[in-house]
Write a protein that holds these residues in place. Structure first.
Motif, mmCIF file in Angstrom:
data_model
loop_
_atom_site.group_PDB
_atom_site.id
_atom_site.type_symbol
_atom_site.label_atom_id
_atom_site.label_comp_id
_atom_site.label_asym_id
_atom_site.label_seq_id
_atom_site.Cartn_x
_atom_site.Cartn_y
_atom_site.Cartn_z
ATOM 1 N N ALA A 214 0.517 -1.258 0.032
ATOM 2 C CA ALA A 214 -0.022 -0.128 0.008
ATOM 3 C C ALA A 214 0.918 1.237 -0.021
ATOM 4 C CB ALA A 214 -0.921 -0.132 1.105
ATOM 5 N N ALA A 215 0.694 2.220 -0.898
ATOM 6 C CA ALA A 215 1.252 3.471 -1.010
ATOM 7 C C ALA A 215 0.228 4.599 -1.056
ATOM 8 C CB ALA A 215 2.058 3.629 -2.104
ATOM 9 N N ASP A 216 0.544 5.570 -0.332
ATOM 10 C CA ASP A 216 -0.173 6.613 -0.265
ATOM 11 C C ASP A 216 0.335 8.138 -0.318
ATOM 12 O OD1 ASP A 216 -2.883 5.808 1.413
ATOM 13 O OD2 ASP A 216 -1.407 4.758 2.148
ATOM 14 N N VAL A 217 -0.490 8.929 -0.922
ATOM 15 C CA VAL A 217 0.331 10.374 -1.361
ATOM 16 C C VAL A 217 -0.366 11.351 -1.247
ATOM 17 C CG1 VAL A 217 2.033 9.440 -2.918
ATOM 18 C CG2 VAL A 217 -0.282 10.233 -3.891
ATOM 19 N N ALA A 218 -0.029 12.560 -0.869
ATOM 20 C CA ALA A 218 -0.972 13.964 -0.735
ATOM 21 C C ALA A 218 -0.617 14.619 -1.684
ATOM 22 C CB ALA A 218 -0.767 14.376 0.757
ATOM 23 N N ALA A 219 -1.254 15.257 -2.411
ATOM 24 C CA ALA A 219 -0.946 16.242 -3.591
ATOM 25 C C ALA A 219 -1.937 17.528 -3.538
ATOM 26 C CB ALA A 219 -1.119 15.544 -4.991
ATOM 27 N N ARG A 220 -1.150 18.634 -3.955
ATOM 28 C CA ARG A 220 -1.721 19.893 -4.048
ATOM 29 C C ARG A 220 -1.582 20.472 -5.325
ATOM 30 N NH1 ARG A 220 -0.732 24.890 -1.468
ATOM 31 N NH2 ARG A 220 1.479 24.075 -0.806
ATOM 32 N N PHE A 221 -2.710 20.668 -5.977
ATOM 33 C CA PHE A 221 -2.578 21.477 -7.447
ATOM 34 C C PHE A 221 -3.166 22.800 -7.484
ATOM 35 C CE2 PHE A 221 -2.884 16.915 -7.694
ATOM 36 C CZ PHE A 221 -2.106 16.491 -8.739
ATOM 37 N N VAL A 222 -2.779 23.522 -8.378
ATOM 38 C CA VAL A 222 -3.445 24.762 -8.790
ATOM 39 C C VAL A 222 -4.398 24.767 -9.889
ATOM 40 C CG1 VAL A 222 -3.111 27.182 -9.914
ATOM 41 C CG2 VAL A 222 -1.442 26.517 -8.141
#
Length: 228
Positions: A214-222
């Motif tokens: 299991a892999a988890d990421v957090a991403a923030r975009f414009v």
């Protein structure tokens, strides 16, 4: 004439999401533990028996050649046993043990090796514990899945507002965890037999346990200005 209310110009809108990647893959490693024991009334005799049994177990594991990727001695102990009755420091005898750990990459040899080890005198076998190599490509694939999932979610949120993604501001790894599928860590079996039969026992049929990565990421975009 009514005066229209003035709103400050909004900054570029942002969308923050999480992405998850889940895989179930075949294991690449199998680890087993071996405990060799001896017991008797004399320290020298116990030590001699322990030395011989340890050498026999080590030779058996090494006889499987490249199927065994690692063999290590974990600990050794020689302990006096105090008599249950009587005064003073009266000894009933001594007991000793040596612990070994082995790692195999060839699962076709695993069942036979485990069975033959368990058939040795005063020998206990634990395992197998299934695992992936530290550099397994399954980890990278899980991370790629997590990133693709984060991008997909962000696009869906932006599209729901009539906008689209413009740029990536931040991407952080929040976790990568390999877990055995269907069983918690530390699962395995334990066998301890004394070699008495003349014929060797039939090899055990061991089925590899699927590994869940299991892999988890957090991403923030414009995103572009929404249509509200």
């Amino acid at each position: 004439m009514t005066q229209q209310q003035q709103f400050p110009a909004p900054e570029a809108p942002q969308v923050t999401v999480r992405g998850e990647g889940r895989l179930e893959v075949e294991p690449e490693l199998a680890r087993i533990g071996v405990s060799v024991r001896a017991r008797g009334t004399g320290r020298d005799a116990v030590l001699a028996a322990l030395t011989g049994r340890n050498a026999e177990a080590v030779a058996l594991v090494k006889s499987y050649g490249d199927a065994v990727s690692k063999l290590e001695t974990g600990a050794l102990s020689i302990t006096p046993e105090q008599a249950k009755h009587g005064r003073g420091e009266r000894l009933r005898g001594y007991q000793g043990w040596v612990r070994l750990s082995a790692e195999l990459t060839d699962f076709t040899a695993l069942g036979e090796l485990v069975t033959r080890l368990a058939d040795l005198e005063w020998t206990e076998v634990d395992g197998p514990w299934w695992a992936l190599r530290p550099d397994s490509p399954a980890y990278a694939e899980a991370r790629r899945l997590a990133v693709r999932e984060a991008v997909r979610r962000a696009r869906e949120y932006a599209a729901a507002l009539g906008g689209s993604l413009v740029a990536l501001l931040e991407l952080s790894d929040t976790g990568l965890d390999p877990m055995p599928f269907g069983q918690p860590r530390g699962g395995g079996m334990r066998m301890a037999f004394a070699a008495e039969a003349a014929d060797a026992p039939a090899p055990l049929d061991l089925e590899p346990q699927l590994q869940q990565v299991a892999a988890d990421v957090a991403a923030r975009f414009v995103m572009s200005p929404p249509t509200l």
